[in-house]
Design a protein around this motif. Sequence first.
Motif, mmCIF file in Angstrom:
data_model
loop_
_atom_site.group_PDB
_atom_site.id
_atom_site.type_symbol
_atom_site.label_atom_id
_atom_site.label_comp_id
_atom_site.label_asym_id
_atom_site.label_seq_id
_atom_site.Cartn_x
_atom_site.Cartn_y
_atom_site.Cartn_z
ATOM 1 N N HIS A 1 1.104 -1.255 -0.083
ATOM 2 C CA HIS A 1 0.178 -0.036 -0.034
ATOM 3 C C HIS A 1 0.777 1.062 -0.002
ATOM 4 C CE1 HIS A 1 -3.717 2.333 1.637
ATOM 5 N NE2 HIS A 1 -3.112 2.808 0.754
ATOM 6 N N LYS B 1 -9.117 -0.130 -6.927
ATOM 7 C CA LYS B 1 -9.313 0.469 -5.614
ATOM 8 C C LYS B 1 -10.618 1.088 -5.514
ATOM 9 C CE LYS B 1 -7.817 2.209 -1.565
ATOM 10 N NZ LYS B 1 -6.436 3.103 -1.527
ATOM 11 N N ASN C 1 -15.308 4.689 2.621
ATOM 12 C CA ASN C 1 -15.181 5.381 3.913
ATOM 13 C C ASN C 1 -16.548 6.117 4.220
ATOM 14 O OD1 ASN C 1 -14.162 6.920 5.961
ATOM 15 N ND2 ASN C 1 -12.306 7.586 4.755
ATOM 16 N N HIS D 1 -10.689 0.364 0.453
ATOM 17 C CA HIS D 1 -10.642 1.362 1.671
ATOM 18 C C HIS D 1 -11.816 1.261 2.488
ATOM 19 C CE1 HIS D 1 -9.073 5.057 3.776
ATOM 20 N NE2 HIS D 1 -10.299 4.871 4.278
ATOM 21 N N HIS E 1 -6.480 -1.262 4.357
ATOM 22 C CA HIS E 1 -6.083 -1.137 5.851
ATOM 23 C C HIS E 1 -6.650 -2.279 6.768
ATOM 24 C CE1 HIS E 1 -5.013 3.097 4.774
ATOM 25 N NE2 HIS E 1 -6.221 2.950 4.137
ATOM 26 N N ASP F 1 0.955 2.419 3.539
ATOM 27 C CA ASP F 1 0.188 3.805 3.257
ATOM 28 C C ASP F 1 1.283 4.830 2.806
ATOM 29 O OD1 ASP F 1 -1.911 5.262 2.310
ATOM 30 O OD2 ASP F 1 -2.701 5.574 4.274
#
Length: 377
Positions: A55, A200, A204, A233, A253, A310
């Motif tokens: 990531h 991706k 969120n 994500h 994550h 990240d």
Amino acid sequence: MRAATFFDGEGWRDGIIDLVDGRMLLREESPASDLRFSGLPRLDGVIVGGFTDHHVHLQLVDHTLLHASALGGVVDLGANPAVVAALSAKMRGAENTCENSDGARNASADPCGAKNASESTFSGAFLTPHGTTTPHGTTTPHPTTHPIAVEFAGAFLTPVGGYPSDRDWAPEGSFREIADAAAAEHAVAEMADAGASCIKVASNADAGPVFTDDLFRAIVDTASARGLPVVAHAQGSGEAQRAARLGATRLAHAPFTERLDDDEIVAQAASVAWASTLAIHDADSAERVTAVDNVRRFHASGGTVLYGTDMGNGPTPVGLKPNELAALRDAGITGTALLRALAPQDPRDAASTLLRLPGTDADPALARPLTSADLKA
């Protein structure tokens, strides 16, 4: 030529490393069973392939520093697809021109990505100006550079007004706002045509709207038709579980919004891999505690944990991140399990980066690129 112990991605094996036409190559061979290599001196330490950060965001860091790091590969999870595709081609083609076959630094224009030799730095680990003492108390050899294998997702796919469309850090062209299945099909095709190895999806709920179940599934189905897995994500209450249920095969994550119950952990372990990114959270924060606890139980349940940082999220090192390694150990991922999370390249592959570790149980942060001088020591 030296006998060597190397990590093949699963365990430790015997091999021989040699300098061929100015390049160090490793082949699987047992000196103990081949009289041709009887008495061959053994390399001090062990060999692993270049590690992988699953990531990163190359547009948010000085990517040139990666060529002198312990990373051999990265997965970019959010960038302008045209920019990152060009970077991928460029970084894969980088040549090791910092060192000649005698281990001496070339005097030509600096290929290490630094302004001059004194500024060549491997952030967060070992590589400092050649012949100086590192934070670990050892003296480094001449710096070397190596190609970086770059896989990428291209742009974030997000709902209209969704994360990260309102973030100042998001580079131009690094997200696509998806209103319906037709837009999803167009965006997935764009990323696939750019060379993406995954898609991706931003989910969120703490920072704006998220896709409906139907549209999320449409993205998954469209990506699957192009042979591309979906990385999500997932942030906000229930989002990690929802992303897995709707077909994401990797979370960008380790879940940190909430503690997953044991049944949820077992279900995720059977179908989803997690990029760790534990060290993006403050050391004593509730998010860090939650994420480490989730990872500990996920790993114990047989789940696949992948080293990911990240990179670009805040002042992260451009290279291996010791704080991430420490957090993974806090989650019970140690020894060969930690090496597997780092997904090292196969050192038998002539295209791989070769790293030297002090021993089989050594901290991966101590890894450094192997140099021809190591074969003469």
